[in-house]
Scaffold this active site. Sequence first.
Site, short mmCIF file in Angstrom:
data_model
loop_
_atom_site.label_atom_id
_atom_site.label_comp_id
_atom_site.label_asym_id
_atom_site.label_seq_id
_atom_site.Cartn_x
_atom_site.Cartn_y
_atom_site.Cartn_z
N ASP A 145 45.52 3.49 -20.23
CA ASP A 145 46.45 4.11 -19.28
C ASP A 145 45.86 5.43 -18.78
O ASP A 145 44.72 5.78 -19.09
CB ASP A 145 47.82 4.33 -19.94
CG ASP A 145 47.72 5.29 -21.13
OD1 ASP A 145 46.62 5.85 -21.36
OD2 ASP A 145 48.73 5.47 -21.83
N ASP A 152 43.37 4.42 -24.86
CA ASP A 152 44.38 3.54 -24.27
C ASP A 152 44.01 3.21 -22.83
O ASP A 152 43.36 4.00 -22.15
CB ASP A 152 45.75 4.25 -24.26
CG ASP A 152 46.31 4.38 -25.67
OD1 ASP A 152 45.82 3.67 -26.56
OD2 ASP A 152 47.24 5.19 -25.86
N GLU A 191 41.08 7.67 -29.89
CA GLU A 191 42.14 8.61 -29.61
C GLU A 191 43.34 8.27 -30.49
O GLU A 191 43.72 7.10 -30.64
CB GLU A 191 42.48 8.47 -28.11
CG GLU A 191 43.93 8.59 -27.81
CD GLU A 191 44.34 8.05 -26.44
OE1 GLU A 191 43.67 7.15 -25.89
OE2 GLU A 191 45.33 8.55 -25.94
N ASP A 233 46.53 8.60 -19.42
CA ASP A 233 46.15 9.56 -20.45
C ASP A 233 44.84 9.16 -21.12
O ASP A 233 43.98 10.00 -21.38
CB ASP A 233 47.24 9.62 -21.54
CG ASP A 233 48.23 10.73 -21.24
OD1 ASP A 233 48.03 11.43 -20.22
OD2 ASP A 233 49.19 10.87 -22.02
#
Length: 658
Positions: free
Chosen positions: A526, A524, A451, A528
């Site tokens: 997290d 990541d 990403e 998202d």
Amino acid sequence: MSETDNKTLEDSVLEFDKLEDEAVHVDHSYTANDIQVLEGLEAVRMRPGMYIGSTSGRGLHHLVWEIVDNGIDESLAGYANRIDVVVEKDNVISVRDNGRGMPVGIHEKTGISAVETIMTVLHAGGKFGGGAYKVSGGLHGVGASVVNALSEWLEVTVDQDGKEYYIRFENGGKPVAPLKEIGTTDKTGTLVRFKADAQIFKETTEYDFKILDSRIRQLAYLNKNLKLTLTDERPEHPVCKEYCYEGGIIEYVRHLNEGKEVLTEKVIYAEGETDGILAEVALQYNKDFQHEIYSFVNNINTHEGGYHEDGFRLALTRELNKYAKEANLLKKDESLQKEDVKEGLAAIISVKHPDPQFEGQTKTKLGNSEVRKIVSNIFGEALRRFLLENPTEAKAIVEKGLTAGRARIAAAKAREAVQRKSGLDGITSLPGKLMDCSSRDASECEIFIVEGNSAGGSAKMGRNARTQAILPLRGKVLNVEKARENRIFENAEINSMITAFGCGFKDNIDLSKLRYHKIIIMTDADVDGSHIATLMLTFLYRFLRPVVEQGYVYLAQPPLYKIQKGKRVDYAYKEQEMDALRAEYKDGYKVQRYKGLGEMDAEQLWETTMDPERRILKRVTIDDIMEANAVFSMLMGEDVEPRKEFIQNNAEYATLDL
Ligand code: TSJ
């Protein structure tokens, strides 16, 4: 262990079995003599995997289903309407039904009770004449004796004719004493309690409430008016769930469509019986583009389809076309195709068959050809009546099919373009963004789907260019649950992935052409990141399911923290690890929290996340397609937490020298 004891029992039972022939019993009444013998329990303990698939958590849960299936059989035979499952403290399982009670008769020759024989001799379940829909001892069913063989101990209590009988087995199925009358009762039924043997189930003997709960709920949907309860006594405050659906699969379909916008309020339902074969169908359209069609035979999910599904599809297309034509809803030369009437369809097909033939690679395809016509007739007639009686709904369904058909024609063009590029026909032009690896040996090649661009840069510099390819994706991945095929094929990211993988997609997959044996999603750590990973998994699941099933898909695990003091550096991938490291370092250390992959330089990314020697990867597994489907729909909902939890839990650790 006493092999001799076993032999004696086996021999004696073998002997009496010879007395009873396999001939079909017309007016069959079950007695202790009707028992068939094949092998001893020792074989089961020696090769448990042969009987229950594996000794992992999956195999452990298999034990429960094996016992529950016996209760289901009793309910299918019409003698029980309630099954209670309890997970007791210490992971003891208790299953009780309110049926007739297992036969307690003593065989004249051997002096052994039927209960004991059933529990100690492989495949010694009762033989049913005609008319019974038997799950246990069938496909997944290997017989209750297998559970006994794999248990530290197992107890059976039978309530029958005013009396209570009891027998206990220990150490892999050895009776402690013969079946004994222990009291009186005014009930009837069978209770089985057992503790799985930790020597066999080395990985875990801990039951997963969610797994038990979802299958028990499914069994309740599939067997209307059967009451199933599940109690978990392990927590401080026990949890009890009760399932009983008067509407059966009608309610199952409503459940599939929960949270979706439905096309028609009513669920279409058909039910009928022909030659002892029961067929039930329920369906309702929603406004999504994907379909969820699940079929079952004797409560077993027939993943690979078969004649019952064929009959369903046949009737669906035939009746919708017939109606559309009669109601003048078709343009000249227009007709609905099979794929058109599937769009947005939630359907359950459930067949109960006295002698099902399971075929296919995973033995989940119904091979009884007579079933096609039976389902087609029963469902076709009910559908026809529904359409005639509900013209508004009928029109909405036909219109949706026609729209899907037009979209299909548009999509075919876009699809062709993707297909041309996907490598299956030999013309391979790789996507421009792909930084490919140099090796052409797929078994050592990996592709990192990354990403964001900055992370893509670090990944490119940090990688081992011989075996590791990088495909950076810009922005969010398209949610394939919410888009029609033509839009999906126009999507650049999806195009890139399909082309890079090289193995085709959907119905046109050739895994031997897959260019990388590890597809690693690197996002990541997290919210998202997990959302993007989820969208990616959804895409892979819908378009490249065999790739997921064969275990080619992984999630990279970037670290959450870097901790440093002087020359010493450590990375923590979990909060607990960080706590431990903090304690170890005591004081005077520096901590960096990574919010994204982009914060790591190439070397750090290599060290922590990409280096096969040091990284942690999670392999994404789908062992139950059905379950995965439900989870994926849930994942697409608004709540972030269950999504995150899924990504963390539903992937297995693998230290990647697999
Ligand atoms: F097998 C088992 F121990 F795993 C088990 C069996 C577990 C549970 C929860 C239930 C049962 C079970 C078996 N419930 N009901 C029965 N029924 C019979 O075995 C039975 C009873 C009567 C007759 C008959 O023809 O009279 C036939 C059968 C198969």
